[in-house]
Motif scaffolding. Structure first.
Motif, PDB file in Angstrom:
ATOM      1  N   UNK A  56       0.844  -1.202   0.000  1.00  0.00           N
ATOM      2  CA  UNK A  56       0.000   0.000   0.000  1.00  0.00           C
ATOM      3  C   UNK A  56       0.879   1.252   0.000  1.00  0.00           C
ATOM      4  N   UNK A  57       0.544   2.227  -0.843  1.00  0.00           N
ATOM      5  CA  UNK A  57       1.342   3.462  -0.865  1.00  0.00           C
ATOM      6  C   UNK A  57       1.304   4.193   0.477  1.00  0.00           C
ATOM      7  N   UNK A  61      -1.175   7.916  -5.409  1.00  0.00           N
ATOM      8  CA  UNK A  61      -2.226   6.993  -5.851  1.00  0.00           C
ATOM      9  C   UNK A  61      -1.823   6.234  -7.112  1.00  0.00           C
ATOM     10  N   UNK A  62      -2.474   5.080  -7.306  1.00  0.00           N
ATOM     11  CA  UNK A  62      -2.299   4.274  -8.514  1.00  0.00           C
ATOM     12  C   UNK A  62      -3.689   3.913  -8.999  1.00  0.00           C
ATOM     13  N   UNK A  69      -6.712   1.406  -6.436  1.00  0.00           N
ATOM     14  CA  UNK A  69      -6.606   0.257  -5.525  1.00  0.00           C
ATOM     15  C   UNK A  69      -7.297   0.561  -4.193  1.00  0.00           C
ATOM     16  N   UNK A  70      -7.403   1.853  -3.856  1.00  0.00           N
ATOM     17  CA  UNK A  70      -8.081   2.247  -2.612  1.00  0.00           C
ATOM     18  C   UNK A  70      -9.602   2.155  -2.753  1.00  0.00           C
ATOM     19  N   UNK A  75     -11.916  -5.091  -8.133  1.00  0.00           N
ATOM     20  CA  UNK A  75     -12.069  -4.607  -9.511  1.00  0.00           C
ATOM     21  C   UNK A  75     -10.723  -4.134 -10.064  1.00  0.00           C
ATOM     22  N   UNK A  76      -9.916  -3.544  -9.194  1.00  0.00           N
ATOM     23  CA  UNK A  76      -8.581  -3.072  -9.574  1.00  0.00           C
ATOM     24  C   UNK A  76      -7.706  -4.258 -10.013  1.00  0.00           C
TER      25      UNK A  76
END
Length: 248
Positions: A56-57, A61-62, A69-70, A75-76
């Motif tokens: 986790x960052x 964000x990604x 992903x958050x 679904x990510x």
């Protein structure tokens, strides 16, 4: 306007309290193959582990096709197919069961997907090995199993880590052909590799990471204009930047 399949924004992250990645940002457009290059310890694996959702960052964000992903981790992850550097197979499952498990994980139609799987198995000369267990396979064959399992999916983003290690020249050629076909279908590919002469020929763009930061990015032509000359190879540019960075 090209859509961004992958967008990494101001990513700070790592394994402990001390960040390995320091505010990195880059993107990959639909149908684009981007080479992630850098020395060992530069942050390539850490970047990949954040993108596939293993880490986790700390901040930043990604997102893949706008899904973070958050927001929705399932679904990510459903949009990603990952081929790791070291093949990860289940010792108690046959090749056939690995393929069936992949179909279940991605919710694929078995009938349609088996047509695709059989084509890939034949291509990688695994079609007569469906009942084999991983202990029967060489390193290169295990790598081919990972490739087959990844390419039966409808993933939007393929992440391929050092794909050429352990593959024979014919399999390398087959993999590059598959990557090209997948690109034409609109998928995006992030490929981490040290095999720079192959990357130079096939990647659309490069992201060069050094000490957890993006050192430079661009297509081969722009990198040559900035850091080399008409005769420079990607390897030449990479080495000169690495030497420059080691002095600083």
């Amino acid at each position: 306007m090209s859509l961004m399949a992958l967008k990494v924004s101001n990513l700070v992250g790592g394994y402990s309290q001390v960040p390995v990645l320091k505010n990195i940002s880059f993107d990959i457009k639909d149908g684009e193959l981007v080479g992630l290059i850098g020395l060992n310890g530069a942050g390539k694996s850490t970047t990949i582990n954040h993108i596939i959702g293993l880490l986790n960052p700390f901040s930043g964000s990604i997102s893949i096709n706008g899904v973070s992903s958050k927001d929705d981790i399932n679904q990510y992850k459903q949009q990603i197919a990952y081929i790791p550097e070291a093949p990860i197979l289940y010792e108690e499952l046959t090749l056939k069961e690995h393929i069936e498990m992949t179909m279940m994980a991605y919710g694929l139609n078995p009938e349609k997907t088996w047509d695709r799987a059989n084509e890939l198995l034949k291509r990688f000369r695994l079609d007569n090995k469906l009942a084999w267990f991983p202990s029967n396979f060489s390193k290169g064959m295990k790598q081919k199993v990972m490739i087959v399992c990844a390419f039966i999916t409808n993933a939007k983003l393929f992440i391929i880590d050092e794909p050429f290690l352990g593959l024979d020249p014919l399999a390398v050629n087959d993999l590059l052909d598959l990557i090209d076909r997948q690109k034409q279908n609109g998928s995006s590919i992030l490929m981490s590799t040290h095999v720079l002469d192959t990357a130079e020929k096939f990647c659309d763009r490069f992201v060069l990471i050094h000490n957890g930061q993006i050192r430079t990015e661009g297509d081969f032509k722009s990198l040559k204009a900035q850091y080399g000359n008409d005769d420079s190879s990607l390897n030449d540019i990479y080495l000169s930047l690495a030497k420059e960075d080691s002095k600083s």
